[in-house]
Write a protein that holds these residues in place. Sequence first.
Motif, mmCIF file in Angstrom:
data_model
loop_
_atom_site.group_PDB
_atom_site.id
_atom_site.type_symbol
_atom_site.label_atom_id
_atom_site.label_comp_id
_atom_site.label_asym_id
_atom_site.label_seq_id
_atom_site.Cartn_x
_atom_site.Cartn_y
_atom_site.Cartn_z
ATOM 1 N N ARG A 310 0.812 -1.206 0.000
ATOM 2 C CA ARG A 310 0.000 0.000 0.000
ATOM 3 C C ARG A 310 0.851 1.264 0.000
ATOM 4 O O ARG A 310 0.366 2.344 -0.344
ATOM 5 N N PHE A 311 2.105 1.155 0.388
ATOM 6 C CA PHE A 311 2.985 2.318 0.407
ATOM 7 C C PHE A 311 3.709 2.505 -0.926
ATOM 8 O O PHE A 311 4.342 3.538 -1.148
ATOM 9 N N ALA A 312 3.610 1.539 -1.829
ATOM 10 C CA ALA A 312 4.377 1.568 -3.074
ATOM 11 C C ALA A 312 4.205 2.850 -3.881
ATOM 12 O O ALA A 312 5.196 3.392 -4.403
ATOM 13 N N PRO A 313 2.991 3.414 -4.043
ATOM 14 C CA PRO A 313 2.857 4.637 -4.845
ATOM 15 C C PRO A 313 3.635 5.832 -4.298
ATOM 16 O O PRO A 313 3.902 6.781 -5.035
ATOM 17 N N ARG A 314 4.027 5.805 -3.029
ATOM 18 C CA ARG A 314 4.745 6.929 -2.417
ATOM 19 C C ARG A 314 6.199 6.580 -2.104
ATOM 20 O O ARG A 314 6.926 7.415 -1.550
ATOM 21 N N CYS A 315 6.613 5.359 -2.424
ATOM 22 C CA CYS A 315 7.924 4.860 -2.003
ATOM 23 C C CYS A 315 8.963 5.073 -3.101
ATOM 24 O O CYS A 315 8.753 4.697 -4.254
ATOM 25 N N ARG A 316 10.094 5.657 -2.731
ATOM 26 C CA ARG A 316 11.172 5.920 -3.697
ATOM 27 C C ARG A 316 11.935 4.653 -4.070
ATOM 28 O O ARG A 316 12.746 4.660 -5.003
ATOM 29 N N ALA A 318 10.266 1.610 -4.586
ATOM 30 C CA ALA A 318 9.309 0.633 -5.072
ATOM 31 C C ALA A 318 9.686 0.113 -6.447
ATOM 32 O O ALA A 318 10.206 0.842 -7.299
ATOM 33 N N SER A 319 9.425 -1.180 -6.662
ATOM 34 C CA SER A 319 9.608 -1.821 -7.961
ATOM 35 C C SER A 319 8.246 -2.265 -8.470
ATOM 36 O O SER A 319 7.228 -2.106 -7.792
ATOM 37 N N ALA A 320 8.235 -2.835 -9.678
ATOM 38 C CA ALA A 320 6.972 -3.316 -10.239
ATOM 39 C C ALA A 320 6.347 -4.385 -9.363
ATOM 40 O O ALA A 320 5.116 -4.451 -9.214
ATOM 41 N N ASP A 321 7.171 -5.239 -8.754
ATOM 42 C CA ASP A 321 6.645 -6.291 -7.889
ATOM 43 C C ASP A 321 5.899 -5.712 -6.689
ATOM 44 O O ASP A 321 4.933 -6.306 -6.206
ATOM 45 N N CYS A 322 6.360 -4.575 -6.187
ATOM 46 C CA CYS A 322 5.723 -3.975 -5.009
ATOM 47 C C CYS A 322 4.267 -3.620 -5.276
ATOM 48 O O CYS A 322 3.442 -3.626 -4.351
ATOM 49 N N ARG A 323 3.940 -3.310 -6.504
ATOM 50 C CA ARG A 323 2.582 -2.868 -6.832
ATOM 51 C C ARG A 323 1.631 -4.028 -7.089
ATOM 52 O O ARG A 323 0.428 -3.813 -7.226
ATOM 53 N N THR A 324 2.153 -5.253 -7.167
ATOM 54 C CA THR A 324 1.310 -6.406 -7.464
ATOM 55 C C THR A 324 1.373 -7.507 -6.414
ATOM 56 O O THR A 324 0.459 -8.309 -6.311
ATOM 57 N N THR A 325 2.430 -7.540 -5.617
ATOM 58 C CA THR A 325 2.643 -8.631 -4.666
ATOM 59 C C THR A 325 2.167 -8.236 -3.268
ATOM 60 O O THR A 325 2.562 -7.195 -2.738
ATOM 61 N N GLU A 326 1.330 -9.079 -2.667
ATOM 62 C CA GLU A 326 0.904 -8.867 -1.292
ATOM 63 C C GLU A 326 2.050 -9.240 -0.356
ATOM 64 O O GLU A 326 2.587 -10.351 -0.431
ATOM 65 N N VAL A 327 2.421 -8.321 0.514
ATOM 66 C CA VAL A 327 3.543 -8.549 1.416
ATOM 67 C C VAL A 327 3.003 -8.668 2.843
ATOM 68 O O VAL A 327 2.273 -7.791 3.310
ATOM 69 N N THR A 328 3.351 -9.762 3.523
ATOM 70 C CA THR A 328 2.933 -9.952 4.904
ATOM 71 C C THR A 328 4.114 -9.732 5.839
ATOM 72 O O THR A 328 5.274 -9.737 5.409
ATOM 73 N N LEU A 329 3.825 -9.558 7.123
ATOM 74 C CA LEU A 329 4.890 -9.347 8.105
ATOM 75 C C LEU A 329 5.801 -10.569 8.176
ATOM 76 O O LEU A 329 5.332 -11.709 8.158
ATOM 77 N N SER A 330 7.087 -10.314 8.261
ATOM 78 C CA SER A 330 8.054 -11.392 8.435
ATOM 79 C C SER A 330 7.879 -12.015 9.821
ATOM 80 O O SER A 330 7.205 -11.471 10.688
ATOM 81 N N THR A 331 8.483 -13.154 10.044
ATOM 82 C CA THR A 331 8.286 -13.896 11.288
ATOM 83 C C THR A 331 9.426 -13.733 12.282
ATOM 84 O O THR A 331 9.415 -14.348 13.339
ATOM 85 N N ASP A 332 10.430 -12.915 11.958
ATOM 86 C CA ASP A 332 11.547 -12.754 12.881
ATOM 87 C C ASP A 332 11.184 -11.756 13.984
ATOM 88 O O ASP A 332 10.077 -11.219 14.030
ATOM 89 N N ALA A 333 12.129 -11.508 14.897
ATOM 90 C CA ALA A 333 11.869 -10.617 16.022
ATOM 91 C C ALA A 333 11.588 -9.199 15.562
ATOM 92 O O ALA A 333 10.799 -8.484 16.170
ATOM 93 N N HIS A 334 12.243 -8.774 14.493
ATOM 94 C CA HIS A 334 12.011 -7.453 13.915
ATOM 95 C C HIS A 334 11.139 -7.650 12.679
ATOM 96 O O HIS A 334 11.626 -7.857 11.576
ATOM 97 N N GLN A 335 9.829 -7.582 12.875
ATOM 98 C CA GLN A 335 8.888 -7.849 11.794
ATOM 99 C C GLN A 335 8.791 -6.661 10.844
ATOM 100 O O GLN A 335 8.777 -5.509 11.284
ATOM 101 N N HIS A 336 8.694 -6.946 9.561
ATOM 102 C CA HIS A 336 8.452 -5.899 8.578
ATOM 103 C C HIS A 336 7.795 -6.510 7.352
ATOM 104 O O HIS A 336 7.967 -7.698 7.070
ATOM 105 N N ALA A 337 7.028 -5.701 6.636
ATOM 106 C CA ALA A 337 6.336 -6.135 5.433
ATOM 107 C C ALA A 337 6.830 -5.296 4.270
ATOM 108 O O ALA A 337 6.177 -4.338 3.840
ATOM 109 N N CYS A 338 8.022 -5.610 3.779
ATOM 110 C CA CYS A 338 8.634 -4.816 2.719
ATOM 111 C C CYS A 338 9.477 -5.721 1.825
ATOM 112 O O CYS A 338 10.278 -6.525 2.333
#
Length: 707
Positions: A310-316, A318-338
């Motif tokens: 959802r942040f892809a349109p504003r992200c410097r 972002a790639s083409a994959d960012c606009r089509t791929t659903e990203v979920t939170l990672s499972t490590d201690a420092h979670q991120h969805a990027c």
Amino acid sequence: MSAPTDPTTRPQDGSATVVDPEPLLHLRQVSTDIALRRGTVHALDDVSLEIRPGQTLGIVGESGSGKTMTALSVMGLLPPGGEVVGGQILFEGRDLRALPPDEVRRIRGVRMGMVFQDPLTSLNPTMRIGTQVAEPLRVHQGVGKAQARERAVEMLRRVGMPRPDRIVDNYPHELSGGMRQRVAIAMALICSPRLLIADEPTTALDVTTQRQILELIDDLREEFGMAVILVTHDLGVIAGRADRVAVMYAGRVVENAATGELFRSPRHRYTEALLEALPESAMRHTDTHEPLYSIPGLPPDLSRPLTGCRFAPRCRFASADCRTTEVTLSTDAHQHACLHPAAPTTVTPVAAPVVRAVAVPAAAAGESEPAEEPILAVRELVKNFEATTGGLLRRVTGQVSAVAGVSFEVRAGETFGLVGESGCGKSTVGRLVVGLEQPSGGQIVLDGTDTATLDRRERRRMHRQIQLMFQDSYAAMNPRMRVDAILTEPLEIQQVGDGPARRARIATLLDQVGLSRRVLERYPHEFSGGQLQRIGLARSLALRPRLIVGDEPVSALDVSIQAQVLNLMRELQRELGLAYVFISHNLSVVDYMADRIGVMYLGKLVEVGPAHDVVRAARHPYTQALIDAVPTATPDRAVPRDSITIRGELPSALNPPTGCRFRTRCPLAEPICETEPPLAGDVHQVACHFPLRPESARVATGAKVVG
């Protein structure tokens, strides 16, 4: 996906505190919808969070990110049309969604408490303070009136309310902002809840009151052993208070990590952008006032289908994959969805050095002011307001000393910052300068002319040279007027140009503030806060003024929108040669914007000097206390041993202290401060009998360190 189990928290002193390994509150894939006439807003989408007793969880993000909606979903206080449509909200092991409404109401009243953003609107203006604080006891626990009042007084005392036995008989409008916030906290805690949710509890407060409220919440968390969810857009507040941080964007959690780890090494590009937009980030390694990083565009419309990040349109990044791929939170201690996270780092960011100070006798400065004639010269400005009794027999009982002998100058292309606590008189100075109030004494000299000597017609023409930019642009605009009428109005009042010339001027204004011509057909309620502030700035520029007074122009904005407005104001200053009087309680913003800073306390300027000197080598104890109270996005920063903390409420301007007005709250006060008003110096002026000196003077003077 929930946050990884972490049975300990680590306070700022580095010691480990054991907490309950089982979550007190656990959100599992919670989704919330808001049904509107134009469609359904998917306010939350698959949100998972958890918090244990004794922990503080910070939730941050821009307006509309879903942080407040998460809190309201937990409390069951969603707006009309709102409904939790998926997931589980487990509190003490029970799913609140599966419980009967009466049971949820009892839990919400006793086991959970909430402090709302604006205490004035969340308190009943027709009820006395004691009645409101005691109401949860009477409703949920059946406590008698006398006992409930007694416990209300005790709870107000525990939250640091002065004279609680008298405050219980007051109404909300009779209290200051900080006192109203303490009342709201007392109401939330009166039934000893296990979970406290604080939604932007310090947004409208000055830094000293903010520090007191945040320290109060920390102390009460330890005393009651409760969990705290701190919802805010102020990254500095989160950095100093939370054990874990969840960053939300467009209804989803995009990053979740321990506080120190997230601020040292943000992984999601949205978190990284928020940190870069902070004024202190632009000035961390330089004092050249580089432009702030500004996140382009706006958050997405949550009533429409969204794909990919959802942040892809504003992200410097972002790639083409960012606009089509659903990203979920990672499972490590420092979670991120990027898909393209920032590289992890083990290097702790270095904060700008803090120059401490010590107390020494006053000494006169030997430098002189620049020779250039000022646009504005304020000389010994005084403003007193009559204090009167109410009712039919109105009687004057005294005078409120709002401004008492204030002097400063502003030159072309310069920004003069005016800072201080709420009630110090800085907004009154702004209103006096632009002519909305008439002074009781002193001079306001604009381009060599004392405005007090002008007649009504001449004063109206003076407004071409000086304009006011309001804190709340929406409240300052007529909601029934379209933007074209709002921008045309100053030109019509001043009889500037004909119809075509005015339309051309408006087109130029829109270009200057970065707005489309299409906004002219819309009404104020159709704009975001940042857009409204741009419209307010455009209206201020309509008459080509030489000086603009900005009264808290960015205090209510998210950090990303704040960066856009500040960059715009500096760019227009360079292009048009504007001078600003910039009024704010946010020292980080003033440090970034101002060339010179004046610090006000109870109607008087206590320190005036170059911005770099005032912020990094403060000489007045009050200035240093303001600096020490500023929350910064550096969770590992140690609190200096000689940190100055001021306590209590601002004294009444109806009967200000004799001598130095700050002496009743000053840790350095001596008997001379009670009888002799201190005098200021020259370039770096300080009105103090025992001013501070830079740390380098400690060895040379052998003076005692403030502590």
